[in-house]
Enzyme design. Sequence first.
Site, short mmCIF file in Angstrom:
data_model
loop_
_atom_site.label_atom_id
_atom_site.label_comp_id
_atom_site.label_asym_id
_atom_site.label_seq_id
_atom_site.Cartn_x
_atom_site.Cartn_y
_atom_site.Cartn_z
CG ASP A 308 8.25 11.89 -50.61
OD1 ASP A 308 9.03 12.81 -50.36
OD2 ASP A 308 7.94 11.01 -49.77
CD GLU A 514 8.63 14.45 -44.37
OE1 GLU A 514 8.60 13.24 -44.10
OE2 GLU A 514 8.01 14.92 -45.32
C1 GLC Z 1 8.36 11.17 -46.46
C2 GLC Z 1 9.64 11.80 -46.99
C3 GLC Z 1 10.56 10.84 -47.66
C4 GLC Z 1 10.39 9.45 -47.09
C5 GLC Z 1 8.98 8.99 -47.39
C6 GLC Z 1 8.68 7.61 -46.80
O1 GLC Z 1 7.30 12.06 -46.59
O2 GLC Z 1 9.49 12.94 -47.82
O3 GLC Z 1 11.90 11.32 -47.50
O4 GLC Z 1 11.33 8.56 -47.66
O5 GLC Z 1 8.01 9.90 -46.96
O6 GLC Z 1 8.68 7.67 -45.41
#
Ligand code: GLC
Length: 642
Positions: A308, A514
């Site tokens: 991530d 988030e």
């Molecule tokens: C974010 C998320 C993830 C996403 C990634 C790229 O923090 O946790 O779901 O795909 O970063 O944006």
Amino acid sequence: MKIFPIPILCLVLLCFCAAFTEAEYLKYKDPKQPLNVRIKDLMMRMTIEEKIGQMSQIERKLASPDILKKYFIGSVLSGGGSVPAPKASAESWVNMVNELQKGALSTRLGIPMIYGIDAVHGHNNVYNATIFPHNVGLGVTRDPELLKRIGAATALEVRATGIQYAFAPCIAVCRDPRWGRCYESYSEDHKIVQSMTEIIPGLQGDLPNNSRKGVPFVAGKTKVAACAKHFVGDGGTVKGIDENNTVIDYNGLLSIHMPAYLDSIRKGVATVMVSYSSWNGKKMHANYDLVTGFLKNKLKFRGFVISDWQGIDKITDPPHSNYSYSVQAGVLAGLDMVMLPENFTEFIDELTSQVKTNIIPMSRINDAVRRILRVKFVMGLFENPLADLSLKNQLGSQEHRELAREAVRKSLVLLKNGKRANEPLVPLPKKVPKILVAGSHADNLGNQCGGWTMEWQGVQGNDLTVGTTILSAVKKTVDPSTQVVYTKNPDSNFVRTNKFSYAIVVVGEVPYAETFGDSKNLSIIEPGPSTIKNVCGAVKCIVVVVSGRPVVMEPYVAHIDALVAAWLPGTEGQGVADVLFGDYGFIGKLARTWFRSVDQLPMNAGDLHYDPLFPFGNVIGSCLNYNIYIPICMHDKKVDAI
Ligand code: GLC
């Protein structure tokens, strides 16, 4: 001068020609060669720098053709809201991606890069794209075939902008609505989440019958690589605290949070993203047993595993406090591609050093690169690395908007209909003298789209993109003779003196994403509660809740004549009016428990103590319960069995 005999000259000439021909013919570039032959041929040509470059995914803001060439970068991403320009057109997206791709293609081996973006409810970073309901509403439809069509539409819109990779679907099983990402989860029930993985063949294409288990599959230029996320147990953290700790035994992890990964792999998902969260105190980004031992070795997943955003930095607490350890733990755990929104040269240097000093074996690097190349070869990226504008009319097409409107209709749940059983308010009459539309979410496209829309955290208001608000939809649907009055937060005197036939009150949550969405109180934002009190105390009212999850409603339910959960419907608000006014029936059934009080949480169907305001699978509003004649159950041109 020594004269060479003719035969020797011929031999030299033959060798020269052979060598020249050999230089022209590169086996890995030949699509007629078997996949594994191409991978092997390319890998044997690659330097360690080229291999580590393939494992690096950098953010768009850091990328340029020169950077991609210099560091052999294998992937670029757009984080939430990371766009080439505000309200950028499909053309400017395609041009940006192609320019970066040319940088990758100009490297010694010409390995194309793959561009990833969070297309999690349509192509949600892109102006004029169709924004579908978030997963919390799609799970309510219990319609895998619909999800497949949504996946196909989303793939077309993503490819219209030149992008080949979507960080979707999120297959979290959200077990506590206090989690700020619960709207990204289809359901508290893993069986619904499993069925919704049908979006993967929509995004990637149907797996050919002869496919080997676990091998990734992406069917060419109208499809994208998908990403099952976030592995594993992201929706089960304590009190729904984002990125926190999922405390559950092995059997619980495997029976609740793992099943949808088996479905995703069976359907050929190209990539899996690891969760920020921990399982029983062990960071998932450093969990060898689950990432390599279980996902790769036991489930035979043969696509690539991606971290991530700064996922490896967060292996330590505080993040980035021991980066050498983070790189070592993350890569050894089984991460193949690492999302690097900032310090990409630090990652490349650190990993290179640990490989050269044998802290990380070359075999681990080779496994990662093999997986990345497998996805790129399988999806035809070597044959078609550059995008064109042939799909640009797919972006926000009327066909896709109609599909999103259908999804909105099927995602609505009728939770209450009438203060007395024989006095249903729904379907609302279209032809009455005057109605009131009120509430903070009635005329707010951004609120109805929610987070991950144009900006990471979403945007309030009506200027963010093209769509239909619920207010506009109501105005389009009622009889032309019916007067529609809109007031965001009227007082009760205004409501009484205007003698409205009924009122539609649209309230809920503001957009979030988030950790910013984590909530201990789960209340609808003011002036929602006072709007409900002022309006529903003075006239018959239906309340439509626009939220990413169940929210506190018990204090208001007795004062409300009818109650509808609309979740986060996206740009096609017309789908809400279609059902409120009876052109289509309510078929949605709760895919989440609707609690009475936050003190009960977590509370899921099957729990010993289960006392919800509205239970999982609530069917009050479905056609099966209507004692009203058939037309109310006409939904999407089909008549439900009564
Ligand atoms: C974010 C998320 C993830 C996403 C990634 C790229 O923090 O946790 O779901 O795909 O970063 O944006």
